[in-house]
Every structure is written in structure tokens, then in C-alpha cells.
Scaffold this motif. Structure first.
Motif, PDB file in Angstrom:
ATOM      1  N   HIS A 140       0.843  -1.193   0.000  1.00  0.00           N
ATOM      2  CA  HIS A 140       0.000   0.000   0.000  1.00  0.00           C
ATOM      3  C   HIS A 140       0.880   1.246   0.000  1.00  0.00           C
ATOM      4  N   ARG A 182      -2.445   4.992   1.567  1.00  0.00           N
ATOM      5  CA  ARG A 182      -3.836   5.377   1.312  1.00  0.00           C
ATOM      6  C   ARG A 182      -4.681   4.201   0.856  1.00  0.00           C
ATOM      7  N   TRP A 183      -4.196   3.439  -0.128  1.00  0.00           N
ATOM      8  CA  TRP A 183      -4.950   2.297  -0.613  1.00  0.00           C
ATOM      9  C   TRP A 183      -3.996   1.149  -0.911  1.00  0.00           C
ATOM     10  N   ARG A 229      -9.884   1.063  -5.826  1.00  0.00           N
ATOM     11  CA  ARG A 229      -8.903   0.487  -4.905  1.00  0.00           C
ATOM     12  C   ARG A 229      -9.467   0.474  -3.495  1.00  0.00           C
ATOM     13  N   ARG A 230      -9.054  -0.508  -2.756  1.00  0.00           N
ATOM     14  CA  ARG A 230      -9.497  -0.655  -1.369  1.00  0.00           C
ATOM     15  C   ARG A 230      -8.557   0.116  -0.453  1.00  0.00           C
ATOM     16  N   GLY A 231      -9.131   0.972   0.369  1.00  0.00           N
ATOM     17  CA  GLY A 231      -8.336   1.807   1.257  1.00  0.00           C
ATOM     18  C   GLY A 231      -7.863   1.065   2.488  1.00  0.00           C
ATOM     19  N   GLN A 245     -13.337   2.063   3.411  1.00  0.00           N
ATOM     20  CA  GLN A 245     -12.863   3.162   2.572  1.00  0.00           C
ATOM     21  C   GLN A 245     -12.388   2.622   1.233  1.00  0.00           C
ATOM     22  N   PHE A 246     -12.772   3.315   0.153  1.00  0.00           N
ATOM     23  CA  PHE A 246     -12.369   2.948  -1.191  1.00  0.00           C
ATOM     24  C   PHE A 246     -11.956   4.204  -1.944  1.00  0.00           C
ATOM     25  N   TRP A 247     -11.091   4.003  -2.938  1.00  0.00           N
ATOM     26  CA  TRP A 247     -10.544   5.107  -3.721  1.00  0.00           C
ATOM     27  C   TRP A 247     -10.845   4.882  -5.193  1.00  0.00           C
ATOM     28  N   GLU A 288      -6.765  10.682  -8.239  1.00  0.00           N
ATOM     29  CA  GLU A 288      -7.488   9.832  -7.316  1.00  0.00           C
ATOM     30  C   GLU A 288      -8.491  10.646  -6.498  1.00  0.00           C
ATOM     31  N   ALA A 338     -11.333   9.974  -3.178  1.00  0.00           N
ATOM     32  CA  ALA A 338     -11.803   9.068  -2.142  1.00  0.00           C
ATOM     33  C   ALA A 338     -13.325   9.022  -2.144  1.00  0.00           C
TER      34      ALA A 338
END
Length: 351
Positions: free
Chosen positions: A58, A61-62, A145-147, A152-154, A162, A164
Motif C-alpha cells: 500500500h 492510502r490504498w 482500490r481498497r483503502g 474506505q475505497f478510492w 485519485e 476518495a
């Protein structure tokens, strides 16, 4: 000279002292046949298995996916059987959906295709000002993307673009993986090399015909020719190149001997690459990975017996593949606490 020094001098060099790709004598009989091996043996499970021991890294952040989503997206159309099997599953799942006010058939079809191609599917909640659920939108799995934080996802469509998502509004459906639990991986990875080989065989054959290698030969002439005959043949061969080739060439040699002019094909040797064998073998690998009956993809049977009843194959395929996939997307109902995903009951075939 002592026996110890003599024995040390007669020993073969150790494998560590050999240069890479060295030619190693297997038996030195001095007279007769000698066998050779080229290079040291390479283990199958070596550097490739190191990826299985790594977690998804990571950037604070993600998490990044364990495999390139861009590569999986490009390979979707590598083989006609690969893409056709995925599209068949997508269409059958979308047609069995009972749309709800929150989930449309179009959004569901996009989710299914992402799940089958990339191993992940994402859906985003769209709420009104009171916080009530209006609809579910499909979020492209290629750019989601998985945070690091739970829920949380991005949205990562490109470099420095990017965004959020609002926490708790994105839900993920993932195919299970044995090495990590952050992202899913598609089921067909074991047959991906076969799909790419199928594409390479087709591209090679196209280049083979485009560059004119199928017309390559050597004109071997040893007979007696009159003055100017060789130049005339050379000019005629030059004119046979390019557009409108495959022309017939007439050569008259009155004093020539039998086999004085011979044509030696040179391109056919390199063209015998078992094209049909490669295509059929890779096709079977891809269909086995997707578990799709061949008659559902329009494949013409090679034998006179055919593939059997297509109706029975469809019923078995729906029960063994489509029905389990339906249960995967029913997980959204548990995540949202309401029935947003519903499927119509499939009529039973007549006995």
C-alpha cells in the motif's frame, strides 16, 4: 604425485564453477554417440512463487492489487473462446435478474463482467439528502482500490486523479484468493497462458501471410541456358513479387537436363507449427477453465456425433455455474440490509 592430488585433478568441475548455459558432457565414450545437456536444470516453482508470499503493498492510502488489472483487461479479448465464455455468463446472469428500483440490469451486467474478468465487483450507493438509498451505481473495478481504513475505497483512474469515495458507500464483491483477502482474483488464471498462446498463434499466422513468407522458395538451376535466359528468369521472378503474385512462370530449356531446374521450398518448414493443434488445445484449456460446454459457444464438432443435446447442456450449465454465481451477488442484500438483488426463478425443463 600423490593419489589425492591425482583424484582431485580428474574430478569434473563443480556446477558452481560452470558458466551459465554451458554445454555439459553427459557421457564421454571417446568412440560412438555422445549425449549433451545444455545449461543447468531450471525449477518450475522458483521466482514465480515468491509473489504468493507477498501481501498487497500500500501507499499509505490504498492497497494495490496483487496482479495487474490492466493486463487482465487487455487479455479479455485475447482469445475468442475466453471472451465469449465470459460474455455468455454475463448475459445469462443479467437475463435472470429481476430488476429493482435500486439496481438496474445495466449496472448489474457491468458488475458481473468486472467480477468475471478481474475477480472484483464494486457497487456505489447513491443517497438522497435524507440519507436514503436511491440507487446502486456500478463502479469500474479496474480503477477502484481498497483503502487502508475499513469501509474506505478510492477511485484511481490515473496519476494524481485519485478521489476518495464517501466512507461506507462502496461495497465489494470478490472472488476468494488463497494468498490474501484484500482483492479477489479471477478463476481462469490457470488458463491465461493458453489464451495468450492462442492469440500468439493467430498473430503469427497473420504475419506469415502478410509478409509473403508462404511464397518463399529457392530456384535451383543447373542446366545449360542460352544467353539472356537467366536474366529473363530473374526479371520474371522479380515481377511476380508484390500485389498480384502467385503467377505462373514458364521456362524453356532445350538443352537442359532432367532436374536442371528445381524449386526448393524454404518457408514451409518454418510454417509447420501445428497451428490447428495449438488452436484446439488452447481452446480446450480455456473452456475447461470457464467450464462452458462447447455447443453453447457455437463451436463446430469435429466428429459426426456432435456434442449432444444443447438444451440439456444449457440446463446443466445453469445449475452448475449460473446458480452459484447468483448466490455470490446475493451478498449485497446482506451488506445493505435490504433485498436489492433478486433473480427470477428459472422454469424447470419438462420431464
Amino acid at each position: 604425485m600423490s593419489k589425492r592430488k591425482r583424484a582431485r585433478r580428474m574430478d569434473r568441475p563443480s556446477p558452481a564453477s560452470r558458466p551459465p548455459n554451458a554445454m555439459i558432457v553427459a557421457n564421454d565414450t571417446r568412440a560412438g554417440v555422445s549425449a549433451f545437456t545444455f545449461g543447468d536444470p531450471e525449477p518450475v516453482n522458483s521466482r514465480a512463487t515468491m509473489l504468493d508470499m507477498l501481501e498487497c503493498w500500500h501507499n499509505q492510502r490504498w492497497y494495490e492489487p496483487p496482479i495487474s488489472l490492466e493486463g487482465l483487461s487487455r487479455s479479455f479479448r485475447a482469445s475468442p473462446h475466453h471472451s465469449s465464455a465470459i460474455i455468455l455468463k454475463r448475459n445469462m446472469l443479467a437475463s435472470s435478474l429481476d430488476p429493482t428500483p435500486q439496481l438496474s440490469r445495466r449496472a448489474f451486467a457491468g458488475m458481473v463482467q468486472d467480477y468475471l474478468v478481474l475477480g472484483n465487483a464494486y457497487v456505489q450507493e447513491v443517497r438522497n439528502r435524507l440519507g436514503q438509498l436511491l440507487r446502486l451505481d456500478h463502479a469500474l473495478a479496474k480503477f477502484t482500490r481498497r483503502g487502508l481504513e475499513p469501509g474506505q475505497f478510492w477511485w484511481v483512474p490515473g496519476f494524481r486523479n485519485e478521489v476518495a469515495f464517501e466512507p461506507g458507500t462502496v461495497h465489494q464483491i470478490m472472488a476468494p484468493d488463497i494468498n490474501q483477502e484484500i482483492y479477489g482474483l479471477p478463476e481462469y488464471l490457470s488458463a491465461l497462458q493458453s489464451a495468450l498462446l492462442n492469440e500468439n498463434a493467430t498473430l503469427f499466422r497473420r504475419r506469415y501471410f502478410e509478409n509473403g513468407s508462404h511464397a518463399g522458395y529457392i530456384l535451383y538451376a543447373t542446366g545449360a541456358f542460352a544467353d539472356g535466359d537467366v536474366d529473363a528468369m530473374r526479371e520474371a521472378l522479380k515481377r511476380s513479387k508484390g500485389p498480384g503474385n502467385f503467377r505462373n512462370l514458364f521456362v524453356h530449356a532445350p538443352d537442359g537436363k532432367e532436374s536442371g531446374i528445381r524449386i526448393l521450398p524454404i518457408a514451409e518448414v518454418g510454417a509447420k507449427d501445428e497451428f490447428l493443434g495449438i488452436k484446439n488445445t488452447t481452446r480446450d484449456d480455456v473452456l475447461a477453465a470457464h467450464r462452458v460446454p462447447p455447443q453453447l459457444l457455437g463451436i463446430v464438432p469435429a466428429n459426426a456425433g456432435g456434442f449432444g443435446d444443447v438444451t440439456k447442456a444449457t440446463d446443466a450449465f445453469f445449475e452448475l455455474e449460473i446458480a452459484p454465481l447468483q448466490t455470490v451477488f446475493l451478498e449485497l442484500n446482506e451488506a445493505l440490509g435490504r433485498n436489492v438483488v433478486r433473480f427470477r426463478e428459472r422454469p424447470r425443463p419438462a420431464a
